[in-house]
Design a protein around this motif. Sequence first.
Motif, PDB file in Angstrom:
ATOM      1  N   LEU A 138      12.805  35.166  23.394  1.00  0.00           N
ATOM      2  CA  LEU A 138      12.980  36.489  24.086  1.00  0.00           C
ATOM      3  C   LEU A 138      12.147  36.956  25.171  1.00  0.00           C
ATOM      4  N   LEU A 139      10.913  36.282  25.322  1.00  0.00           N
ATOM      5  CA  LEU A 139      10.082  35.866  26.283  1.00  0.00           C
ATOM      6  C   LEU A 139      10.863  35.402  27.609  1.00  0.00           C
ATOM      7  N   ILE A 140      11.515  34.102  27.132  1.00  0.00           N
ATOM      8  CA  ILE A 140      12.250  33.385  28.243  1.00  0.00           C
ATOM      9  C   ILE A 140      13.223  34.483  28.720  1.00  0.00           C
ATOM     10  N   LEU A 141      13.980  34.997  27.895  1.00  0.00           N
ATOM     11  CA  LEU A 141      15.183  35.833  28.590  1.00  0.00           C
ATOM     12  C   LEU A 141      14.470  37.118  29.322  1.00  0.00           C
ATOM     13  N   VAL A 142      13.341  37.501  29.253  1.00  0.00           N
ATOM     14  CA  VAL A 142      12.953  38.554  29.889  1.00  0.00           C
ATOM     15  C   VAL A 142      12.245  37.957  31.178  1.00  0.00           C
ATOM     16  N   LEU A 143      11.967  36.629  31.283  1.00  0.00           N
ATOM     17  CA  LEU A 143      11.831  36.037  32.434  1.00  0.00           C
ATOM     18  C   LEU A 143      12.949  35.670  33.380  1.00  0.00           C
ATOM     19  N   VAL A 144      14.003  35.492  32.582  1.00  0.00           N
ATOM     20  CA  VAL A 144      15.348  34.950  33.166  1.00  0.00           C
ATOM     21  C   VAL A 144      15.962  36.564  34.019  1.00  0.00           C
ATOM     22  N   TRP A 145      15.766  37.683  32.999  1.00  0.00           N
ATOM     23  CA  TRP A 145      16.071  38.608  33.509  1.00  0.00           C
ATOM     24  C   TRP A 145      15.511  39.135  35.058  1.00  0.00           C
ATOM     25  N   ARG A 146      14.000  39.114  34.842  1.00  0.00           N
ATOM     26  CA  ARG A 146      13.216  39.145  36.195  1.00  0.00           C
ATOM     27  C   ARG A 146      13.812  38.527  37.334  1.00  0.00           C
ATOM     28  N   GLU A 147      14.115  37.088  37.026  1.00  0.00           N
ATOM     29  CA  GLU A 147      14.826  36.431  37.820  1.00  0.00           C
ATOM     30  C   GLU A 147      16.000  36.797  38.539  1.00  0.00           C
ATOM     31  N   LEU A 148      16.569  37.467  37.712  1.00  0.00           N
ATOM     32  CA  LEU A 148      17.850  38.075  38.022  1.00  0.00           C
ATOM     33  C   LEU A 148      17.835  39.382  39.022  1.00  0.00           C
ATOM     34  N   ARG A 149      16.538  39.859  38.802  1.00  0.00           N
ATOM     35  CA  ARG A 149      16.381  41.031  39.761  1.00  0.00           C
ATOM     36  C   ARG A 149      15.992  40.655  41.412  1.00  0.00           C
ATOM     37  N   LYS A 150      15.832  39.394  41.467  1.00  0.00           N
ATOM     38  CA  LYS A 150      15.357  38.798  42.815  1.00  0.00           C
ATOM     39  C   LYS A 150      16.752  39.042  43.688  1.00  0.00           C
ATOM     40  N   ASP A 151      16.448  38.611  45.068  1.00  0.00           N
ATOM     41  CA  ASP A 151      17.587  38.663  45.920  1.00  0.00           C
ATOM     42  C   ASP A 151      18.550  37.488  45.670  1.00  0.00           C
ATOM     43  N   ARG A 152      17.770  36.365  45.574  1.00  0.00           N
ATOM     44  CA  ARG A 152      18.533  35.141  45.450  1.00  0.00           C
ATOM     45  C   ARG A 152      17.963  34.360  44.267  1.00  0.00           C
ATOM     46  N   PRO A 153      18.513  34.838  43.175  1.00  0.00           N
ATOM     47  CA  PRO A 153      18.026  34.005  41.556  1.00  0.00           C
ATOM     48  C   PRO A 153      18.642  32.628  41.810  1.00  0.00           C
ATOM     49  N   ARG A 154      17.744  31.738  41.102  1.00  0.00           N
ATOM     50  CA  ARG A 154      18.176  30.575  41.157  1.00  0.00           C
ATOM     51  C   ARG A 154      18.884  30.226  39.730  1.00  0.00           C
ATOM     52  N   PRO A 155      20.125  29.891  40.068  1.00  0.00           N
ATOM     53  CA  PRO A 155      20.942  29.547  38.871  1.00  0.00           C
ATOM     54  C   PRO A 155      20.503  28.539  37.881  1.00  0.00           C
ATOM     55  N   MET A 156      19.565  27.535  38.489  1.00  0.00           N
ATOM     56  CA  MET A 156      18.968  26.504  37.460  1.00  0.00           C
ATOM     57  C   MET A 156      17.847  27.415  36.526  1.00  0.00           C
ATOM     58  N   PHE A 157      17.295  28.253  37.003  1.00  0.00           N
ATOM     59  CA  PHE A 157      16.396  28.972  36.058  1.00  0.00           C
ATOM     60  C   PHE A 157      17.049  29.781  34.923  1.00  0.00           C
ATOM     61  N   VAL A 158      18.110  30.312  35.163  1.00  0.00           N
ATOM     62  CA  VAL A 158      19.032  31.059  34.390  1.00  0.00           C
ATOM     63  C   VAL A 158      19.483  29.960  33.435  1.00  0.00           C
ATOM     64  N   GLU A 159      20.042  28.825  33.834  1.00  0.00           N
ATOM     65  CA  GLU A 159      20.506  27.927  33.127  1.00  0.00           C
ATOM     66  C   GLU A 159      19.524  27.567  31.881  1.00  0.00           C
ATOM     67  N   THR A 160      18.392  27.324  32.398  1.00  0.00           N
ATOM     68  CA  THR A 160      17.299  26.752  31.688  1.00  0.00           C
ATOM     69  C   THR A 160      16.985  27.287  30.457  1.00  0.00           C
ATOM     70  N   GLY A 161      17.044  28.888  30.897  1.00  0.00           N
ATOM     71  CA  GLY A 161      16.630  29.748  29.693  1.00  0.00           C
ATOM     72  C   GLY A 161      17.803  29.900  28.719  1.00  0.00           C
ATOM     73  N   GLY A 162      19.081  29.823  29.233  1.00  0.00           N
ATOM     74  CA  GLY A 162      20.289  29.591  28.263  1.00  0.00           C
ATOM     75  C   GLY A 162      20.226  28.414  27.474  1.00  0.00           C
ATOM     76  N   THR A 163      19.755  27.497  27.920  1.00  0.00           N
ATOM     77  CA  THR A 163      19.676  26.261  27.330  1.00  0.00           C
ATOM     78  C   THR A 163      18.671  26.189  25.860  1.00  0.00           C
ATOM     79  N   TYR A 164      17.678  27.002  26.205  1.00  0.00           N
ATOM     80  CA  TYR A 164      16.669  27.133  25.189  1.00  0.00           C
ATOM     81  C   TYR A 164      17.289  28.357  24.203  1.00  0.00           C
ATOM     82  N   TRP A 165      18.010  29.392  24.601  1.00  0.00           N
ATOM     83  CA  TRP A 165      18.417  30.273  23.563  1.00  0.00           C
ATOM     84  C   TRP A 165      19.445  29.508  22.657  1.00  0.00           C
ATOM     85  N   HIS A 166      20.212  28.694  23.310  1.00  0.00           N
ATOM     86  CA  HIS A 166      21.282  28.004  22.610  1.00  0.00           C
ATOM     87  C   HIS A 166      21.038  27.218  21.435  1.00  0.00           C
ATOM     88  N   MET A 167      19.571  26.372  21.908  1.00  0.00           N
ATOM     89  CA  MET A 167      19.070  25.616  21.073  1.00  0.00           C
ATOM     90  C   MET A 167      18.320  26.853  19.721  1.00  0.00           C
TER      91      MET A 167
END
Lengths: 193, 256
Positions: free
Chosen positions: A148-177
């Motif tokens: 959940l903490l990682i998803l919050v970080l991903v969510w914050r990343e997605l509020r930036k103008d140019r979010p890094r897809p890599m960061f979102v993918e990394t969070g997703g990888t953890y969540w699927h684990m």
Amino acid sequence: MAADSGVVPTGRAGRVPGEGSMWFFVLGDFWIFSCYFACYVHDRAQSPESYLAGQQLLSQGTGVLNTIILLTSSLFVALGVQAARASDIDVARRFVTLGGACGILFMLIKAWEWSTKIIAGFPAGTEDFFLYYFMFTGLHVLHVCLGLLILVLVWRELRKDRPRPMFVETGGTYWHMVDALWIAIFALLYLVR
Amino acid sequence: MNESVLNLGAAPGERVAAVPVVRNPKLDQWICYWSIPFFYVLFGLIFVLLARIMPPQSPTSSAADIVAYMQSPTLRWGIALLALTLGLASMASGIIVVQMQRMKGLSAALPYSYLAALAVAGVPGCLFPCFVFALGGLRPEYSPEIQVMLYDLGFLSFVGSLGVFTIQYLVFAIAIFLDERQIFPKWLGYLTIWALVTEIVAVPVWVTRTGPFAWDGLLSFWLGTAIFVGWEFLMCVCLYRAIKNQPIEELEHHGG
């Protein structure tokens, strides 16, 4: 890992989604949990009746409900990753929020399940099973909290103008684990006869 | 080393004249660094061979076995050696904190927390159990009941002192993830999270005396120790690289 490579299309062939260090963690975590599971299976074989007696006190319906909730959350996160790759940032953020909400729901149900078990107490002979039950589900909930903490970080990343897809993918990888671990725990504790 | 010549060349002129000795500007850090393998070899010698605290004796031993363990002659010598050398662990904390303070994007709060957690952890995790075992060993006329109590107290304190170590691991992992400079690699942060999880798996040592979650159990002791040894080794590798890669200019304001 099967969940990740299966649910999230990588776009280009031969590319591993997310950061390499996260995959180090995912594979290592699977290895450590395999040790825990092997230990459980070994101990269970020593006194199958007492483990079965403990297992019968668990509600399979609650287990199934939690599994469905986590699978749904994984789907949301996967759709979020896809949307982030397509630069559809608002949609991605909404999916990540939904994924996190499912994670919170999972924890609430788990807390309720724990409290009913603690209030009811454990019949003599089932202590070993319930020690495993609380340790495995407890460790897993800890992983959910971190997720959940990682998803919050991903969510914050997605509020930036140019979010890094890599960061979102990394969070997703953890969540699927977290999801894959739960499926293994669910099968071992609730289903194996 | 040519590094030190460079460093002295860049220092103010009068200081070069006052300190004409050419030395390695990272010498203090390397002394602390090499204390780590030295300490752990000693630690292994004491805990595994002399005092036989690791692997832990069984929590279900009979009173006679416990008395025999407490009276084993090497136990007291091992503990005497530990009482003399445990302070070496603080040199490891020192060098790790110095490298943590080089991280970018965070204050000194996490390094200080790391230092404080380890300063506390040494007492229940090492010193207190040793005092307790030494006490039992020194006075064979104690009744077996008292010996059993000292034995339980010693092992519970040794394996069961969890919370300070979890915080030590936690602040270290957070620092690695927040660090914009990557002084330590990210995977070491993840490895640190496993080390943290193994401490949590040892929680039942306070509740049960048998099975894999007892203080000599497969999960609470053996898996945890295996991961700790791996963590310590890789930590040393990463620490070596962090010191090695530290630019010499960073050291100048410390007086080189």
